[in-house]
Design an enzyme around this catalytic site. Structure first.
Site, PDB file in Angstrom:
ATOM      1  N   ASP A  87     -10.338   3.672  10.656  1.00  0.00           N
ATOM      2  CA  ASP A  87      -9.696   2.506  11.259  1.00  0.00           C
ATOM      3  C   ASP A  87     -10.169   2.221  12.683  1.00  0.00           C
ATOM      4  O   ASP A  87      -9.365   1.975  13.577  1.00  0.00           O
ATOM      5  CB  ASP A  87      -8.170   2.638  11.194  1.00  0.00           C
ATOM      6  N   HIS A 122     -11.838   1.684   2.685  1.00  0.00           N
ATOM      7  CA  HIS A 122     -11.286   2.456   1.579  1.00  0.00           C
ATOM      8  C   HIS A 122     -12.252   2.792   0.454  1.00  0.00           C
ATOM      9  O   HIS A 122     -11.846   2.976  -0.684  1.00  0.00           O
ATOM     10  CB  HIS A 122     -10.072   1.724   0.995  1.00  0.00           C
ATOM     11  N   TRP A 152       0.874  -1.176   0.000  1.00  0.00           N
ATOM     12  CA  TRP A 152       0.000   0.000   0.000  1.00  0.00           C
ATOM     13  C   TRP A 152       0.909   1.222   0.000  1.00  0.00           C
ATOM     14  O   TRP A 152       1.758   1.354   0.879  1.00  0.00           O
ATOM     15  CB  TRP A 152      -0.924   0.053   1.222  1.00  0.00           C
ATOM     16  N   LYS A 186      -7.244   2.602  -2.423  1.00  0.00           N
ATOM     17  CA  LYS A 186      -7.771   3.490  -1.382  1.00  0.00           C
ATOM     18  C   LYS A 186      -8.498   4.676  -1.993  1.00  0.00           C
ATOM     19  O   LYS A 186      -8.241   5.054  -3.126  1.00  0.00           O
ATOM     20  CB  LYS A 186      -6.597   3.968  -0.506  1.00  0.00           C
ATOM     21  N   ASP A 196      -9.664  -3.274   1.436  1.00  0.00           N
ATOM     22  CA  ASP A 196      -9.753  -2.741   2.797  1.00  0.00           C
ATOM     23  C   ASP A 196     -11.148  -2.132   2.930  1.00  0.00           C
ATOM     24  O   ASP A 196     -11.524  -1.258   2.141  1.00  0.00           O
ATOM     25  CB  ASP A 196      -8.657  -1.693   3.018  1.00  0.00           C
ATOM     26  N   ASP A 247      -7.226  -4.693   9.951  1.00  0.00           N
ATOM     27  CA  ASP A 247      -6.490  -3.438   9.782  1.00  0.00           C
ATOM     28  C   ASP A 247      -7.238  -2.303  10.462  1.00  0.00           C
ATOM     29  O   ASP A 247      -8.179  -1.745   9.902  1.00  0.00           O
ATOM     30  CB  ASP A 247      -6.273  -3.133   8.288  1.00  0.00           C
ATOM     31  N   HIS A 284      -8.596  -6.480   4.266  1.00  0.00           N
ATOM     32  CA  HIS A 284      -8.253  -5.699   5.454  1.00  0.00           C
ATOM     33  C   HIS A 284      -9.579  -5.372   6.114  1.00  0.00           C
ATOM     34  O   HIS A 284     -10.284  -4.456   5.683  1.00  0.00           O
ATOM     35  CB  HIS A 284      -7.506  -4.414   5.074  1.00  0.00           C
ATOM     36  N   GLU A 316      -3.003  -2.612  -2.563  1.00  0.00           N
ATOM     37  CA  GLU A 316      -4.179  -2.101  -1.848  1.00  0.00           C
ATOM     38  C   GLU A 316      -4.668  -0.761  -2.396  1.00  0.00           C
ATOM     39  O   GLU A 316      -3.944   0.225  -2.427  1.00  0.00           O
ATOM     40  CB  GLU A 316      -3.834  -1.954  -0.353  1.00  0.00           C
ATOM     41  N   ASP A 332     -11.988   6.775   6.490  1.00  0.00           N
ATOM     42  CA  ASP A 332     -11.157   5.597   6.762  1.00  0.00           C
ATOM     43  C   ASP A 332     -10.537   5.728   8.154  1.00  0.00           C
ATOM     44  O   ASP A 332      -9.344   5.896   8.306  1.00  0.00           O
ATOM     45  CB  ASP A 332     -10.072   5.526   5.681  1.00  0.00           C
TER      46      ASP A 332
HETATM   47  C1  RNT Z   1      -3.878   2.543   4.928  1.00  0.00           C
HETATM   48  C2  RNT Z   1      -4.001   1.115   4.583  1.00  0.00           C
HETATM   49  C3  RNT Z   1      -2.879   0.238   5.040  1.00  0.00           C
HETATM   50  C4  RNT Z   1      -2.397   0.586   6.429  1.00  0.00           C
HETATM   51  C5  RNT Z   1      -1.304  -0.311   6.943  1.00  0.00           C
HETATM   52  C6  RNT Z   1      -0.674   0.221   8.178  1.00  0.00           C
HETATM   53  O1  RNT Z   1      -5.007   3.261   4.664  1.00  0.00           O
HETATM   54  O2  RNT Z   1      -5.208   0.619   5.058  1.00  0.00           O
HETATM   55  O3  RNT Z   1      -3.251  -1.082   4.945  1.00  0.00           O
HETATM   56  O4  RNT Z   1      -3.446   0.587   7.344  1.00  0.00           O
HETATM   57  O5  RNT Z   1      -0.403  -0.527   5.941  1.00  0.00           O
HETATM   58 ZN    ZN Z   2      -5.494  -1.489   4.874  1.00  0.00          ZN
END
Ligand code: RNT
Ligand code: ZN
Length: 416
Positions: A294, A260, A185, A226, A257, A324, A284, A224, A292
Site C-alpha cells: 500500500d 492484490h 473486503w 486478494k 486492487d 487505496d 483500488h 474485493e 501488498d
Molecule cells: C486490503 C484491501 C482493502 C483495504 C481497505 C482499508 O488489502 O485492499 O481495500 O485496504 O478496506
Molecule cells: Zn483495496
C-alpha cells in the site's frame, strides 16, 4: 510557470496531439468529469473512530510521521484541504469504523445510518459524493475468519454488519442522488496449510448470497479479491478465482486492487477479461512493493497500463476509480495529492492515445508502425496538457502544491 507559458505550451501540445487525431480539450473534459474516490483512511492510518483496537486483518501501516488526523473534524478538514489542491471530481470513500458514534461504543452489528448523518451533511456542504466499506478488521470478533467462519454466531455477526452497511450505503446514495459504491473486503484466511479450503469458500459464498439478496437501488456492491494478508499467508478465502467466479455468476462488481496479485502479474490484462463477465469494476489504485504494501500510487508502468486498458476497452463508464494506500511515513496530505495526481496523469495519457491509428496498424498487421507510434507517444507533451487542466481549474500547477502542503503542515497538522 507564468499563465502565458502554461497557455502557450498547451496550445503547442494541443496542435501536436491534433496532428494524430487526438482532441486534448475532449480528454481534459473527460478527466474533469471522471470521479476519483479518496480513501478516508489515509488521513489516520486506518484507525477510525470506533475504538483504539489497532489494525488487524492482514493489513498494516508503517511509519509514524507526525500529524495524523485524530478526530472526525480533522479527517474532514484534511480532506477539504486535499480537495482544494485537486482539479477534477473527487468522492470520499468511508469505512464503517469512521462513523460518528458520538463518543459511544457502537458495535458493528448495531451500526445505523444515523451514525453517518454528519458525514452526509458534510459531504453535501463540500459537494462530494460518498462511497462506503464494511469493516471486518480491527475487532474482537475479526479473528482469521469472518463471513467464512464455521461458527454460526460469528458468521451471523458479520453478515448482520455487512447487511447494515449496505443499508447505510443505500441511504447515502439516496441522499446524494448518486449511487454509493460499497466495497466488501474481508480478510478471511489462514496462516498455515489449510485442509478445509472448500468449506470456507462455500461459507463465504453463502454469506455473500445472503447479504446481497436484498435489492437496494441507491447503492452498488462490489467484492474485493486478494492474494494474501500478513499473518494469513497460506490461504485466502476470497482469492481472485473465488471472486471471478462469484462476480461472473452473481453479476456483482469486481474490485480490482492493484496490490492484490503476484508481483509479476499483469493486473491491466485482467480488465478486458473481467469486463466480459462482470457488470463493472471498482479499482483500488495502489502501489505494491514486494507485497501488498500500500505505497502511494505513482505514475508507473503498471498504473499507466491499467488506465490504457480501460480506455482501450472503452470501459471508463464501467470502472469506478478509488485510491487505496496508507503510508504513515510521509506527509499524509501530500500522499493524497501525489496519488490522485498520478492517477489523473495515467488516465490522461490513456485518453491521449491515438487509438484510431493504433487500431488500424494492428488490424493491418503493421507491428513496426504500432510499436513506433506507441514509443513516440511517450515523449509527447502530455505534461503541458496536465498543467493546463490544473491551471484551468485554479489549482496549483506542477510542483506548486508542495509549498501548499508544507504550509498546511506548519499551520495545521504539526500542531496536532
Ligand atoms: C486490503 C484491501 C482493502 C483495504 C481497505 C482499508 O488489502 O485492499 O481495500 O485496504 O478496506
Ligand atoms: Zn483495496
Amino acid at each position: 510557470m507564468t499563465e502565458q507559458q502554461i497557455q502557450q505550451q498547451y496550445q503547442m501540445a494541443r496542435e501536436r496531439y491534433a496532428s494524430l487525431g487526438v482532441d486534448t480539450d475532449k480528454a481534459i473534459a473527460t478527466l474533469e468529469h471522471t470521479p476519483i474516490s479518496l480513501h478516508c483512511w489515509q488521513t489516520d492510518d486506518v484507525m477510525g473512530f470506533e475504538s483504539n483496537a489497532g489494525l488487524s486483518g492482514g493489513i498494516q501501516t508503517t511509519g509514524n510521521y507526525p500529524g495524523r488526523a485524530r478526530t472526525i473534524d480533522e479527517v474532514r478538514k484534511d480532506l477539504e484541504f486535499v480537495k482544494s489542491l485537486l482539479a477534477g471530481t473527487q468522492r470520499v470513500n468511508l469505512h464503517e469504523i469512521y462513523g460518528d458514534f458520538g463518543g459511544h461504543f457502537v458495535d458493528r452489528n448495531q451500526v445505523e445510518t444515523m451514525h453517518f448523518q454528519s458525514w452526509m451533511d458534510w459531504a453535501k456542504s463540500v459537494r462530494m459524493s460518498l462511497d462506503f466499506n464494511s469493516t471486518s478488521f480491527g475487532h474482537p470478533k475479526s479473528g482469521n475468519l469472518t463471513l467464512a467462519n464455521p461458527d454460526p454466531a460469528i458468521r451471523q455477526f458479520w453478515i448482520e454488519h455487512t447487511k447494515r452497511c449496505r443499508h447505510i450505503a443505500n441511504d447515502l446514495g439516496k441522499a446524494q442522488g448518486d449511487p454509493c459504491i460499497m466495497n466488501i473486503w474481508v480478510h478471511d484466511g489462514l496462516k498455515d496449510i489449510t485442509v478445509e479450503r472448500r468449506r470456507y469458500r462455500e461459507l463465504l459464498a453463502a454469506s455473500l448470497d445472503e447479504i446481497l439478496s436484498e435489492e437496494l437501488p441507491h447503492m452498488k456492491s462490489c467484492v474485493e479479491a486478494k492474494l494474501f494478508g500478513i499473518g494469513l499467508e497460506s490461504f485466502t478465502v476470497g482469492s481472485m478465482d473465488f471472486y471471478e467466479g462469484y462476480c461472473a455468476t452473481r453479476k456483482v462488481i469486481y474490485t480490482l486492487d492493484t496490490g492484490h496479485y503476484e508481483p509479476t502479474e499483469n493486473v491491466a490484462d485482467k480488465v478486458s477479461s473481467l469486463l466480459l463477465y462482470v457488470p463493472e469494476l471498482m479499482l483500488h489504485v495502489s502501489r505494491p512493493i514486494r507485497w501488498d504494501s500500500d505505497h502511494v500510487t505513482i505514475m508507473n508502468d503498471q498504473t499507466l497500463d491499467l488506465f490504457k486498458e480501460i480506455v482501450r476497452a472503452e470501459a471508463l463508464h464501467r470502472a469506478h476509480i478509488g485510491l487505496d494506500y496508507f503510508d504513515a511515513s510521509i506527509n499524509r496530505i501530500g500522499a493524497y495529492i501525489i496519488g490522485t495526481r498520478a492517477t489523473q496523469k495515467c488516465l490522461l495519457q490513456a485518453l491521449l492515445e491515438p487509438l484510431d491509428i493504433l487500431r488500424k496498424y494492428e488490424d493491418n498487421g503493421q507491428g513496426f508502425e504500432r510499436l513506433a507510434l506507441l514509443e513516440e507517444m511517450k515523449s509527447l507533451p502530455f505534461g503541458a496538457v496536465y498543467d493546463y487542466f490544473n491551471f484551468k481549474n485554479n489549482v496549483p500547477v506542477g510542483e506548486e502544491f508542495i509549498a501548499a502542503v508544507q504550509q498546511y503542515e506548519k499551520e495545521v497538522t504539526l500542531k496536532r
